[in-house]
Design a protein around this motif. Structure first.
Motif, PDB file in Angstrom:
ATOM      1  N   ARG A  47     -46.366  -2.705  20.395  1.00 32.41           N
ATOM      2  CA  ARG A  47     -46.590  -1.793  21.517  1.00 32.41           C
ATOM      3  C   ARG A  47     -45.726  -2.343  22.624  1.00 32.41           C
ATOM      4  NH1 ARG A  47     -49.374   2.331  23.189  1.00 32.41           N
ATOM      5  NH2 ARG A  47     -50.414   2.395  25.204  1.00 32.41           N
TER       6      ARG A  47
ATOM      7  N   VAL B   6     -49.167  -5.301  17.225  1.00 35.38           N
ATOM      8  CA  VAL B   6     -50.448  -4.568  17.070  1.00 35.38           C
ATOM      9  C   VAL B   6     -50.855  -4.541  15.622  1.00 35.38           C
ATOM     10  CG1 VAL B   6     -50.280  -3.172  19.136  1.00 35.38           C
ATOM     11  CG2 VAL B   6     -49.220  -2.359  17.050  1.00 35.38           C
TER      12      VAL B   6
ATOM     13  N   ASP C 232     -46.038   2.926  20.939  1.00 36.34           N
ATOM     14  CA  ASP C 232     -46.250   2.164  19.713  1.00 36.34           C
ATOM     15  C   ASP C 232     -45.032   2.357  18.822  1.00 36.34           C
ATOM     16  OD1 ASP C 232     -48.849   1.226  20.375  1.00 36.34           O
ATOM     17  OD2 ASP C 232     -49.665   3.179  19.839  1.00 36.34           O
TER      18      ASP C 232
END
Length: 117
Positions: A99, A117, A93
């Motif tokens: 990600r 994300v 991440d």
């Protein structure tokens, strides 16, 4: 001025080996190639901007590059590729809200795959 990426081409040292790798390992589908008799350039379908590979004219001095693709299921793709490709950067991440992971093709060109994300 805004710019939109329209085409990416990576140089490869062995076009036949690389087409096989991109189609079998990544599941890309060839859209077109040239010349017809002994292709040295291939475009692939469904990659957003045109993505292609071409036989490097001076493969001994070729230094590669990195291309990043946005995908819907980055974790699923990671699971399917991590044992079938050279891993440059394992899945993680990022601090900028994605990600992602990065692998290398047979010539060392880096291919990043990410999802917001």
């Amino acid at each position: 001025m805004q710019m939109k990426l329209g085409h990416v081409k990576l140089g490869v040292s062995d076009i036949k080996r690389s087409v096989e790798w991109y189609t079998q390992v990544l599941g890309f589908e060839v859209d077109s190639f040239t010349p017809k008799d002994e292709p040295t350039y291939y475009d692939f379908k469904g990659t957003g901007a045109t993505f292609s590979i071409g036989q490097a004219e001076h493969s001994g001095i070729y230094h590669g590059g990195r291309t990043n693709f946005e995908v819907e299921d980055v974790d699923g793709l990671w699971e399917s590729l991590k044992g079938n490709a050279t891993v440059v950067e394992s899945i993680w991440d990022t601090p900028w809200g994605t990600r992602k992971f990065t692998i290398a093709d047979p010539d060392g060109n880096e291919l990043g795959f990410s999802k917001q994300v």
